[in-house]
Design an enzyme around this catalytic site. Structure first.
Site, PDB file in Angstrom:
ATOM      1  CG  HIS A   1      -2.044   0.754   1.159  1.00 26.23           C
ATOM      2  ND1 HIS A   1      -1.898   2.345   1.230  1.00 26.23           N
ATOM      3  CD2 HIS A   1      -3.405   0.753   0.729  1.00 26.23           C
ATOM      4  CE1 HIS A   1      -2.927   2.714   1.130  1.00 26.23           C
ATOM      5  NE2 HIS A   1      -3.900   1.647   0.748  1.00 26.23           N
TER       6      HIS A   1
ATOM      7  CG  ASP B   1      -8.332  -3.763  -3.338  1.00 22.54           C
ATOM      8  OD1 ASP B   1      -7.596  -3.060  -3.512  1.00 22.54           O
ATOM      9  OD2 ASP B   1      -9.626  -3.920  -3.124  1.00 22.54           O
TER      10      ASP B   1
HETATM   11  C1  SDX Z   1      -6.185   0.311  -3.208  1.00 20.94           C
HETATM   12  O1  SDX Z   1      -4.492   4.760  -1.886  1.00 20.94           O
HETATM   13  C2  SDX Z   1      -5.107   3.994  -1.367  1.00 20.94           C
HETATM   14  O2  SDX Z   1      -5.786   4.390  -0.431  1.00 20.94           O
HETATM   15  C3  SDX Z   1      -5.820   2.997  -2.270  1.00 20.94           C
HETATM   16  C4  SDX Z   1      -6.925   2.075  -1.681  1.00 20.94           C
HETATM   17  C5  SDX Z   1      -8.000   2.812  -1.070  1.00 20.94           C
HETATM   18  O3  SDX Z   1      -8.937   2.513  -0.189  1.00 20.94           O
HETATM   19  O4  SDX Z   1      -8.283   3.737  -2.253  1.00 20.94           O
HETATM   20  O5  SDX Z   1      -6.314   1.687  -0.369  1.00 20.94           O
HETATM   21  C6  SDX Z   1      -7.227   0.788  -2.256  1.00 20.94           C
HETATM   22  O6  SDX Z   1      -5.826   0.607  -4.251  1.00 20.94           O
HETATM   23  C7  SDX Z   1      -5.399  -0.683  -2.274  1.00 20.94           C
HETATM   24  C8  SDX Z   1      -4.171  -1.395  -3.423  1.00 20.94           C
HETATM   25  C9  SDX Z   1      -4.434  -2.441  -4.004  1.00 20.94           C
HETATM   26  N1  SDX Z   1      -3.584  -2.755  -4.995  1.00 20.94           N
HETATM   27  C10 SDX Z   1      -2.916  -4.026  -4.944  1.00 20.94           C
HETATM   28  O7  SDX Z   1      -3.202  -4.900  -4.112  1.00 20.94           O
HETATM   29  C11 SDX Z   1      -1.815  -4.349  -6.150  1.00 20.94           C
HETATM   30  C12 SDX Z   1      -0.608  -4.700  -5.636  1.00 20.94           C
HETATM   31  N2  SDX Z   1       0.010  -3.710  -4.893  1.00 20.94           N
HETATM   32  C13 SDX Z   1       0.925  -2.726  -5.410  1.00 20.94           C
HETATM   33  O8  SDX Z   1       1.210  -2.996  -6.885  1.00 20.94           O
HETATM   34  C14 SDX Z   1       1.449  -1.709  -4.882  1.00 20.94           C
HETATM   35  O9  SDX Z   1       1.933  -2.267  -3.332  1.00 20.94           O
HETATM   36  C15 SDX Z   1       0.802  -0.435  -4.751  1.00 20.94           C
HETATM   37  C16 SDX Z   1       0.297   0.035  -5.965  1.00 20.94           C
HETATM   38  C17 SDX Z   1      -0.431  -0.705  -3.803  1.00 20.94           C
HETATM   39  C18 SDX Z   1       1.543   0.500  -4.182  1.00 20.94           C
HETATM   40  O10 SDX Z   1       2.671   0.731  -5.111  1.00 20.94           O
HETATM   41  P1  SDX Z   1       3.712   1.781  -4.317  1.00 20.94           P
HETATM   42  O11 SDX Z   1       3.456   2.666  -3.215  1.00 20.94           O
HETATM   43  O12 SDX Z   1       3.837   2.645  -5.699  1.00 20.94           O
HETATM   44  O13 SDX Z   1       5.007   1.163  -4.270  1.00 20.94           O
HETATM   45  P2  SDX Z   1       5.905   0.516  -5.119  1.00 20.94           P
HETATM   46  O14 SDX Z   1       5.149  -0.027  -6.188  1.00 20.94           O
HETATM   47  O15 SDX Z   1       6.996   1.486  -5.449  1.00 20.94           O
HETATM   48  O16 SDX Z   1       6.621  -0.629  -4.268  1.00 20.94           O
HETATM   49  C19 SDX Z   1       7.586  -0.535  -3.498  1.00 20.94           C
HETATM   50  C20 SDX Z   1       8.446  -1.900  -3.531  1.00 20.94           C
HETATM   51  C21 SDX Z   1       8.777  -2.043  -4.865  1.00 20.94           C
HETATM   52  O17 SDX Z   1      10.182  -3.082  -4.783  1.00 20.94           O
HETATM   53  P3  SDX Z   1      11.514  -2.180  -4.837  1.00 20.94           P
HETATM   54  O18 SDX Z   1      11.457  -1.677  -6.164  1.00 20.94           O
HETATM   55  O19 SDX Z   1      11.840  -1.476  -3.866  1.00 20.94           O
HETATM   56  O20 SDX Z   1      12.594  -3.345  -5.123  1.00 20.94           O
HETATM   57  O21 SDX Z   1       7.520  -2.951  -3.156  1.00 20.94           O
HETATM   58  C22 SDX Z   1       7.507  -3.908  -4.367  1.00 20.94           C
HETATM   59  C23 SDX Z   1       7.776  -3.124  -5.288  1.00 20.94           C
HETATM   60  O22 SDX Z   1       8.287  -3.885  -6.459  1.00 20.94           O
HETATM   61  N3  SDX Z   1       6.046  -4.336  -4.102  1.00 20.94           N
HETATM   62  C24 SDX Z   1       5.468  -5.419  -4.311  1.00 20.94           C
HETATM   63  C25 SDX Z   1       4.321  -5.597  -4.201  1.00 20.94           C
HETATM   64  N4  SDX Z   1       3.839  -3.990  -3.782  1.00 20.94           N
HETATM   65  C26 SDX Z   1       4.965  -3.451  -3.945  1.00 20.94           C
HETATM   66  N5  SDX Z   1       6.043  -6.636  -4.726  1.00 20.94           N
HETATM   67  C27 SDX Z   1       5.442  -7.840  -4.653  1.00 20.94           C
HETATM   68  N6  SDX Z   1       4.024  -7.681  -4.607  1.00 20.94           N
HETATM   69  C28 SDX Z   1       3.591  -6.374  -4.288  1.00 20.94           C
HETATM   70  N7  SDX Z   1       1.989  -6.609  -4.089  1.00 20.94           N
END
Ligand code: SDX
Length: 428
Positions: free
Chosen positions: A307, A364
């Protein structure tokens, strides 16, 4: 504590005002910085940038706190109802009994939609995704309520649009589902409450009587409360920026629906179930899929994990996880992918990659398991998210307008070609 911050650029130091919110959050107000320095700030994805000051929802990502207008989400989920929470978010206070009764009756009297909506529905092929149908039907309302095109017209007109939106969204959602199923639409019933009416529009069939199950109704109401607002997330920021151009409430909400559709945002609840089903079909080897989630060369992500703000447990995920156990027990549903989900969560919470990145289950991760148990099909999960998030979008749009926020127009850093002369086609 000083109430200014200093930024030094090319030897020049600029004093910028510090602002502090009611929960002691601090921000550097850079409103005058570009005029003073000629320099802008850059923050891809707005990860560290505030777009507004808001009094609607407070969340603390480090402590896993979420409150709507100061009330903890745990208390609202246990003791409130979705329409009461909707009123709280939109108008700022918990309504008294009479106010709530009037709000509920206003909504129930606006659930019917113009019969011409069925002609729009008929224009969609049966494989249309319900989110595309939903955003289209919402935008189409501007044709039936042309006065709503002028949000500056009157508060009464805006309040009527708010009632119409909350009232008609379940009808749009259920009719989008019936279209997909090839079944006749079911008209709203004013004899039922908000969730009961939605369930009967979704599942009633001409061939049999439909009885609303109180367990299903209560579980749905709780899920809608948990999704109702979440401060400046992607779709809410979309609603605010579209509304800042003085576009209608309907157009702004339709934009929010489309932003929510993405799998990184609200579309994640559908992606989680598809992921869990794939893992189960692949033999349930959670270690293999955890490895894929950590492999930078593998596009696979653990959907429902991570998140932007929560670097601790998403408080909603905790509530939904418990509700999943309760609802499935109460309904006598055994869903093997719940075990897959719990296995994945256990793995991730002890995996260094996830621990280092503070990746926890988000809202989710478990919600889809409850929706399935309630009989809601996977492609409707994000529509359910939109149904829940609607009052939050409305509240944020209303606050943005009442504060007279300027039209949103971010700057950029240009990285393209420098000036060059046109070359005629004959010389290229
Ligand atoms: C919602 O914003 C809100 O409030 C949203 C929400 C709401 O109520 O409106 O809470 C609802 O959208 C919840 C999120 C649902 N999405 C997912 O579950 C999709 C999977 N999660 C992600 O793709 C990710 O975690 C996000 C999009 C939710 C957040 O992404 P960020 O903050 O841009 O973080 P990032 O992509 O830069 O990740 C940081 C690190 C990265 O690794 P490094 O580059 O540091 O090596 O964490 C890793 C990412 O690769 N990472 C994951 C991961 N989520 C982040 N690796 C594997 N699986 C994951 N799910």
């Amino acid at each position: 504590m000083s109430n200014t911050a200093q930024i030094t650029v090319d030897g020049n130091t600029y004093d910028l005002p510090l602002t502090e919110g009611s929960e002691q959050e601090k921000a550097i107000d850079i409103g005058a910085f570009r005029a003073q320095s000629g320099v802008i700030t850059l923050d891809r994805g707005f990860k560290n940038t505030g777009s507004c000051e808001s009094g609607i929802t407070f969340l603390d990502g480090e402590k896993g706190i979420l409150r709507y207008r100061g009330y903890p989400i745990e208390q609202l989920a246990d003791d409130s109802t979705f329409l009461e929470v909707a009123h709280l978010l939109i108008y700022g206070e918990l309504p008294g009994k009479d106010v709530l009764t009037n709000f509920e009756s206003d909504i129930s009297r606006h659930t019917l939609v113009n019969e011409d909506i069925k002609k729009i529905l008929d224009g969609f092929p049966s494989n249309a995704h319900p989110m595309g149908v939903l955003s289209s039907l919402i935008t189409a309302q501007t044709a039936f309520y042309p006065l709503s095109l002028e949000p500056n017209r009157s508060q009464e007109e805006n309040d009527l649009s708010i009632i119409r939106l909350i009232a008609k969204m379940p009808t749009f959602a259920a009719w989008a589902f019936k279209k997909k199923m090839g079944h006749p639409v079911v008209y709203p019933s004013n004899k039922l409450n908000y969730c009961g009416n939605f369930l009967q529009m979704m599942f009633a069939l001409p061939s049999e009587d439909y009885e609303v199950d109180p367990i299903v109704e209560k579980a749905l109401d709780k899920l809608l409360i948990l999704h109702a607002d979440h401060e400046q997330n992607c779709s809410t920021s979309t609603v605010r920026i579209v509304g800042s151009s003085q576009a209608s409430l309907w157009a702004s909400i339709s934009a929010g629906v489309n932003a929510l559709w993405g799998p990184l945002h609200g579309g994640a609840n559908q992606a989680v179930i598809e992921m869990l089903e794939n893992i189960k079909a692949d033999g349930g080897d959670t270690k293999k899929w955890m490895g894929k989630a950590k492999d930078k060369d593998d596009p696979f992500r653990l959907m429902g994990f991570g998140h932007r703000v929560y670097k601790n447990f998403d408080p909603r995920a905790k509530i939904i996880k418990k509700a999943a156990d309760d609802v499935l027990d109460a309904l006598g549903v055994v869903d093997p992918i719940l075990d897959v989900a719990k296995g994945l969560e256990e793995e991730a919470l002890s995996d260094q990659y996830f621990v280092d990145r503070k990746l926890y289950p988000n809202v989710d991760f478990y919600s889809g398991i409850i929706y399935r148990a309630l009989g809601i099909p996977t492609e409707m999960f994000t529509v359910m998210f939109a149904l829940g998030r609607l009052p939050g979008w409305i509240a944020q749009w209303k606050e943005m307008r009442e504060k007279g926020e300027p039209i949103g127009r971010p700057r950029q850093v240009y990285t393209g070609a420098n000036e060059r002369d046109y070359v005629s086609l004959s010389k290229r």
